[in-house]
Motif scaffolding. Structure first.
Motif, PDB file in Angstrom:
ATOM      1  N   GLY A  36       0.829  -1.214   0.000  1.00 53.52           N
ATOM      2  CA  GLY A  36       0.000   0.000   0.000  1.00 53.52           C
ATOM      3  C   GLY A  36       0.857   1.255   0.000  1.00 53.52           C
ATOM      4  O   GLY A  36       0.575   2.221  -0.724  1.00 53.52           O
ATOM      5  N   ILE A  37       1.922   1.238   0.801  1.00 51.96           N
ATOM      6  CA  ILE A  37       2.804   2.411   0.872  1.00 51.96           C
ATOM      7  C   ILE A  37       3.528   2.596  -0.465  1.00 51.96           C
ATOM      8  O   ILE A  37       3.626   3.708  -0.993  1.00 51.96           O
ATOM      9  CB  ILE A  37       3.809   2.258   2.040  1.00 51.96           C
ATOM     10  CG1 ILE A  37       3.052   2.319   3.376  1.00 51.96           C
ATOM     11  CG2 ILE A  37       4.896   3.339   1.982  1.00 51.96           C
ATOM     12  CD1 ILE A  37       3.894   2.011   4.601  1.00 51.96           C
ATOM     13  N   LEU A  38       4.003   1.477  -1.037  1.00 45.17           N
ATOM     14  CA  LEU A  38       4.705   1.574  -2.326  1.00 45.17           C
ATOM     15  C   LEU A  38       3.787   2.178  -3.389  1.00 45.17           C
ATOM     16  O   LEU A  38       4.201   3.036  -4.181  1.00 45.17           O
ATOM     17  CB  LEU A  38       5.159   0.180  -2.789  1.00 45.17           C
ATOM     18  CG  LEU A  38       6.214  -0.543  -1.954  1.00 45.17           C
ATOM     19  CD1 LEU A  38       6.547  -1.894  -2.583  1.00 45.17           C
ATOM     20  CD2 LEU A  38       7.488   0.293  -1.834  1.00 45.17           C
ATOM     21  N   LEU A  39       2.522   1.729  -3.394  1.00 45.73           N
ATOM     22  CA  LEU A  39       1.579   2.237  -4.401  1.00 45.73           C
ATOM     23  C   LEU A  39       1.316   3.725  -4.204  1.00 45.73           C
ATOM     24  O   LEU A  39       1.356   4.521  -5.141  1.00 45.73           O
ATOM     25  CB  LEU A  39       0.252   1.482  -4.298  1.00 45.73           C
ATOM     26  CG  LEU A  39       0.231   0.069  -4.888  1.00 45.73           C
ATOM     27  CD1 LEU A  39      -1.076  -0.631  -4.535  1.00 45.73           C
ATOM     28  CD2 LEU A  39       0.418   0.109  -6.400  1.00 45.73           C
ATOM     29  N   LYS A  40       1.081   4.079  -2.941  1.00 49.65           N
ATOM     30  CA  LYS A  40       0.754   5.469  -2.622  1.00 49.65           C
ATOM     31  C   LYS A  40       1.897   6.412  -2.999  1.00 49.65           C
ATOM     32  O   LYS A  40       1.674   7.527  -3.480  1.00 49.65           O
ATOM     33  CB  LYS A  40       0.474   5.562  -1.124  1.00 49.65           C
ATOM     34  CG  LYS A  40      -0.418   6.697  -0.738  1.00 49.65           C
ATOM     35  CD  LYS A  40      -0.841   6.546   0.689  1.00 49.65           C
ATOM     36  CE  LYS A  40      -1.246   7.890   1.234  1.00 49.65           C
ATOM     37  NZ  LYS A  40      -1.342   7.894   2.657  1.00 49.65           N
ATOM     38  N   GLU A  41       3.121   5.933  -2.790  1.00 51.07           N
ATOM     39  CA  GLU A  41       4.290   6.770  -3.080  1.00 51.07           C
ATOM     40  C   GLU A  41       4.717   6.683  -4.550  1.00 51.07           C
ATOM     41  O   GLU A  41       5.744   7.233  -4.932  1.00 51.07           O
ATOM     42  CB  GLU A  41       5.479   6.350  -2.185  1.00 51.07           C
ATOM     43  CG  GLU A  41       5.232   6.500  -0.689  1.00 51.07           C
ATOM     44  CD  GLU A  41       5.030   7.945  -0.266  1.00 51.07           C
ATOM     45  OE1 GLU A  41       5.648   8.839  -0.874  1.00 51.07           O
ATOM     46  OE2 GLU A  41       4.214   8.172   0.657  1.00 51.07           O
ATOM     47  N   GLY A  42       3.991   5.915  -5.340  1.00 52.57           N
ATOM     48  CA  GLY A  42       4.332   5.778  -6.765  1.00 52.57           C
ATOM     49  C   GLY A  42       5.616   4.988  -6.987  1.00 52.57           C
ATOM     50  O   GLY A  42       6.316   5.169  -7.982  1.00 52.57           O
TER      51      GLY A  42
END
Ligand SMILES: Cc1cc2nc3c(=O)[nH]c(=O)nc-3n(C[C@H](O)[C@H](O)[C@H](O)COP(=O)(O)OP(=O)(O)OC[C@H]3O[C@@H](n4cnc5c(N)ncnc54)[C@H](O)[C@@H]3O)c2cc1C
Length: 288
Positions: A36-42
């Motif tokens: 989720g964090i990886l996705l949010k941070e692009g």
């Protein structure tokens, strides 16, 4: 703009096929606390997310001499499971120190291992206990020790089309085991260092077996079986324990950061390895 497709397979075969078909453009998601964090941070460039949550891999099973943890069992579910409390209380103790209940309610056993973050709590105890992961792909099933799973920072020996399905954790007999999480700030922080010690008492006040694992002090959990072996037949309050602690401090690869310099962390490894061995011995004495 890339459209991210979310898949929710209901069988392992289907999950493996989705991973094979998607190749490097497909990524598994379990609890999503890291993804989720990886996705949010692009920071994650994939076309397919393959969820594991409908595969029924979330059980905790009792086996002869071991517990088997399903890969999608959450850290909190494992922590609270009666069989874990009764047969592997050290695991409940360690999991209770991971982040907060909010994170533990979604973060999974498989996700924690596959994420392979150096500053992580559960791997040390799993390595010390000799846990083994079962892994599935379109090519079949294989088993790998948790120790051999870790390769580098955020890197495991899992191929991109492999699903970690469960972890078998042996229940130690007549042994004391301790995990010391060192976090100078909040206890909910990731570990600055994490030291596990397992000790089996032998004749008199001498040690029959010892295993140490130092976490967060380099890319992968550090265990030195040849060094641990020097404790066999020795008392744990003597020079052998100091010698072992010094070898771990030398072999570790801590990095200087805002939570401590490399030198400080090396010094703390010496202190914590000795302390963990002493505390494990005290617990082991209670199993005689
Ligand atoms: C605020 C916060 C605080 C934290 N504090 C701590 C802490 O104190 N101690 C600690 O140890 N950890 C801590 N963590 C890290 C946390 O433990 C991990 O993020 C979590 O365990 C990952 O599990 P997940 O199920 O959410 O994985 P996901 O985010 O779903 O996946 C993580 C990675 O594993 C892969 N993956 C997931 N499941 C499988 C599987 N079965 N087979 C193969 N690959 C798989 C995914 O593709 C992805 O690459 C913290 C995280 C956060 C966000």
């Amino acid at each position: 703009m890339t459209v991210l497709r979310y898949h929710r397979p209901t069988t392992l075969d289907e999950a493996c096929r989705l991973l094979t078909d998607g190749g490097p453009r497909a990524r598994l998601i379990a609890g999503g606390t890291a993804v989720g964090i990886l996705l949010k941070e692009g920071l994650l460039d994939v076309d397919h997310l393959v969820s594991l949550d409908a595969l029924g891999l979330d059980g905790v099973m009792e086996e002869r001499g071991a517990l088997r943890l399903g890969a999608t069992a959450t850290l909190e579910a494992v922590r609270c499971h009666p069989a874990v409390g009764a047969r592997l209380p050290i695991l409940a103790e360690v999991l209770g120190q991971v982040a907060s209940r909010r994170i533990r309610n979604v973060a999974t056993v498989g996700g924690n291992l596959a994420w392979a973050e150096a500053a992580s709590d559960p791997p040390g105890v799993l390595v010390a206990l000799g846990a083994e992961a079962t892994v599935r792909s379109g090519r079949g099933e294989r088993r790998v020790s948790v120790r051999e799973l870790f390769q580098d920072y955020f890197t495991t020996t899992l191929a991109s089309d492999e699903v970690l399905t469960s972890v078998r954790v042996p229940v130690p007999e007549r042994a004391g085991i301790v995990y010391i999480k060192f976090t100078p700030q909040s206890v909910a922080d990731k570990p600055v260092l994490g030291v596990t010690a397992l000790v089996r008492p032998g004749e008199g006040a001498r040690c029959a077996e010892a295993r140490v694992v130092v976490g967060a002090a380099g890319p992968t959990p550090l265990s030195l079986p040849d060094v641990d072996a020097k404790l066999c037949g020795e008392p744990l309050d003597g020079g052998a324990a100091t010698w072992v602690a010094e070898r771990y401090a030398e072999a570790a690869r801590p990095v200087s950061d805002s939570r401590g310099s490399e030198g400080y962390k090396r010094r703390m490894i010496q202190v914590l390895v000795r302390r963990a061995l002493r505390q494990a011995w005290a617990r082991a004495e209670g199993t005689r």
